[in-house]
Design an enzyme around this catalytic site. Structure first.
Site, PDB file in Angstrom:
ATOM      1  N   LYS A 146      -2.885  -7.524  -1.865  1.00 25.02           N
ATOM      2  CA  LYS A 146      -2.878  -7.529  -3.327  1.00 25.02           C
ATOM      3  C   LYS A 146      -1.592  -8.185  -3.814  1.00 25.02           C
ATOM      4  O   LYS A 146      -0.516  -7.979  -3.230  1.00 25.02           O
ATOM      5  CB  LYS A 146      -2.979  -6.086  -3.821  1.00 25.02           C
ATOM      6  CG  LYS A 146      -3.088  -5.891  -5.319  1.00 25.02           C
ATOM      7  CD  LYS A 146      -3.272  -4.404  -5.604  1.00 25.02           C
ATOM      8  CE  LYS A 146      -3.325  -4.091  -7.093  1.00 25.02           C
ATOM      9  NZ  LYS A 146      -3.506  -2.640  -7.327  1.00 25.02           N
ATOM     10  N   SER A 226      -7.179  -1.896 -10.601  1.00 23.68           N
ATOM     11  CA  SER A 226      -6.260  -3.012 -10.434  1.00 23.68           C
ATOM     12  C   SER A 226      -6.389  -3.704  -9.086  1.00 23.68           C
ATOM     13  O   SER A 226      -6.028  -4.863  -8.954  1.00 23.68           O
ATOM     14  CB  SER A 226      -4.818  -2.563 -10.673  1.00 23.68           C
ATOM     15  OG  SER A 226      -4.341  -1.743  -9.639  1.00 23.68           O
ATOM     16  N   SER A 250      -6.979   3.049  -8.636  1.00 26.12           N
ATOM     17  CA  SER A 250      -7.022   1.596  -8.458  1.00 26.12           C
ATOM     18  C   SER A 250      -7.259   1.126  -7.037  1.00 26.12           C
ATOM     19  O   SER A 250      -7.355  -0.078  -6.802  1.00 26.12           O
ATOM     20  CB  SER A 250      -5.745   0.955  -9.009  1.00 26.12           C
ATOM     21  OG  SER A 250      -5.854   0.835 -10.412  1.00 26.12           O
TER      22      SER A 250
END
Length: 565
Positions: A146, A226, A250
């Site tokens: 990420k 997210s 998330s």
């Protein structure tokens, strides 16, 4: 803003004497273009893609997987066994994933950039293997990160143009662990900008750097949370595993909504050093994968337990000598017998999800589990307290992080940056959470400290008391509703309370695929006590084995009408 060097990397593949294959390079089939049949491999080292569970491609054409590795379903132990017997190389596996990103990512926009050194990393893994120096179960395994996880050789932006300049000076601690373990850092995934902590009505999966990530199952639907890019990339089989981060929901919500596995570890189990923060009291990075065993093996490297510690030499078997329980590595029909699971139904997520939970409970009972209804207490009070506490913590923690980077040096400068850069407002304009955090009481304030103490107490009691009262092995709940339609004007439709107790308490949670509402995946969230991650993963493997709920995405343009699916 998307940065790729795949074409260059593929050219390197064609010239390499270490491995061959990809379309136009004999020996290894690449992942098929939708509707096309995968090429066969005479060497047995092929890597393919099953389309929709080996039955249909995204366009509906039938094509069974070829004789090589099926990227949709293969596990890390299977890959390690293939690499150990010489029928697969890390370089060939990495090349296949790079080709798959080139072919499929334009549909979903999940991968921001690939690492230009990925093939060199893979070749180094193959050299180690030839010399008997395999480091861990992740040696040679492609991993996506990420883009709020610091990497010294690639930008780390948190989705914001404010950080899109020079890379961080050092790797995040978890990236150091992955590199030392021999993992191949494949690239960075898109995310909800600033991990969804900027606007009052954000749109998950959108960032100014990467644009909008789509749900691979239905492209006009949202990927949630997210860690949207990490989950969508895994659903599309663009890497073997990915790293996500969570403050509240998330990791697990995108995992559920994209039909993959997501594990939010116990707080502190994985180092948060070098990860763009929201709150040190709740933030954690964790593994995401298409199956529980891959998530468990990735966690074992991130936390560095047992014989999987980075730098250890030799892999005595496919699991690298890990001290993992048999029920995790070999889940069978008896793995749920005698387990007591409390089901928190959450009918607010809709009748279709509730019906799926009824079917799920029936299947768990048929495997020998006892499933009892529960409602963890104190949820209303947790909802009242969590957001104000996070505002104070975000101001403290983002100021400390920004001081390590080029660009805005604190939250006030970041707010001003967004006001003067129109590209930061192309989906939604608001930065209300930034402004509220700037005005929030400092974390030295007695009122804040009392609030965080109450949050910690009530969140832990909500799970501990429920577990004790019903003598439970775990609490289960739906992870997510069916994915809503992505809409910048409206924002998310994501009031999903199931992740909050474990997130606020710092306890582990795990989402595994539970089934579908129409074409849209729904996950089952499992929660248990602090530092019971291995126990939770073992139970999750048994649930996964019983439900067998995964199926590959079909990249449908749309289905039905409305926001709920």
């Amino acid at each position: 803003m998307r940065q790729r060097s795949v074409a260059t990397l593929i050219a390197v593949v064609a010239m390499s004497s270490l491995f061959t294959g990809l379309p136009g390079v004999p020996g290894l089939p690449g992942a098929p273009i939708p509707g096309a049949r995968a090429a066969d491999s005479d060497s047995g080292a092929g890597v393919g893609h099953s389309g929709a569970g080996g039955a249909a491609s995204p366009t509906g054409a039938h094509h069974p997987p070829g004789p090589g590795v099926d990227l949709d379903t293969v596990t890390i132990p299977e890959l390690q066994a293939r690499m150990a017997d010489g029928s697969l190389t890390a370089a060939a596996l990495t090349a296949a994933y790079l080709r798959r990103i080139e072919t499929f990512d334009p549909k979903i926009n999940a991968v921001l950039r690939t690492d230009p050194t990925a093939l060199r990393q893979a070749a180094a893994s193959d050299a180690r293997r030839r010399n008997g120096g395999v480091r861990s179960p992740l040696d040679g395994i492609p991993v996506l990160l990420k883009d709020n996880v610091d990497t010294r050789d690639m930008p780390t932006t948190a989705g914001s143009l404010a950080l899109a300049g020079s890379p961080p000076r050092t790797d995040a601690a978890l990236v150091t662990r992955l590199r030392e373990a021999g993992a191949v850092i494949l690239g960075k995934t898109n995310l909800s900008e600033w991990a969804n902590f900027r606007a009052a009505k954000p749109t998950s999966g959108w960032s100014a750097v990467g644009g909008q990530t789509s749900n691979p199952y239905v492209l006009d639907r949202n990927p949630c949370g997210s860690s949207a890019g990490s989950a969508a990339a895994l659903a599309a089989s663009l890497a073997q595993v990915a790293i996500g981060t969570e403050t509240d929901g998330s990791i697990v919500c995108p995992a559920g909504m994209n039909g993959v596995v997501g594990h939010k570890p116990s707080l502190g189990l994985v180092s948060g050093d070098g990860v763009v923060p929201i709150s040190a009291e709740q933030d954690t990075a964790g593994p995401m994968a298409r199956n529980v065993i891959d998530a468990a093996l990735t966690l074992s490297v991130l936390r560095g337990d047992g014989t999987s510690r980075p730098g250890a030499h030799g892999v005595p078997h496919a699991l690298g000598g890990l001290p993992l329980p048999d029920e995790l590595t070999h889940p069978g029909p008896g793995g749920l017998r005698g387990k007591r699971i409390g089901l928190w139904r959450l009918p607010s997520l809709g009748p279709e999800v509730d019906a799926l939970m009824t079917r799920t409970a029936d299947r768990l009972r048929s495997a020998g589990a006892e499933v009892v209804p529960v409602t963890p207490p104190y949820q209303e009070r947790l909802a009242q307290l969590e957001f104000p506490a996070l505002l104070s913590e975000f101001h403290r923690d983002i100021d400390a992080y920004l001081a390590t980077r080029n660009g805005p040096r604190n939250l006030a400068e970041l707010i001003e940056f967004n006001r003067t850069h129109p590209a930061e407002r192309t989906c939604f304009a608001g930065q209300e959470l930034f402004e509220q955090a700037l005005a929030a009481p400092p974390t030295t304030d007695p009122g804040y400290r009392a609030m965080r103490a109450e949050l910690k107490d009530l969140s832990r009691r909500s799970l501990d008391e429920t577990m004790a009262a019903h003598r439970l092995d775990a609490i289960a709940a739906p992870t997510n509703p069916p994915a809503w339609t992505t809409d910048c004007g409206r924002g998310d439709n994501d009031v999903i309370p199931s992740s909050t107790p474990a997130a606020v308490a710092g306890y582990p949670s795990l989402s595994v695929p539970a089934g579908f509402v129409g074409e849209l995946p729904v996950g089952l969230l499992l929660m248990t006590g602090d530092r019971q991650d291995t126990k939770l993963l073992s139970l999750g493997a048994a649930v996964e084995h019983r439900l067998k709920a995964w199926r590959a995405p079909r990249y449908l343009p749309t289905v039905g009408t409305g926001a709920s699916g």
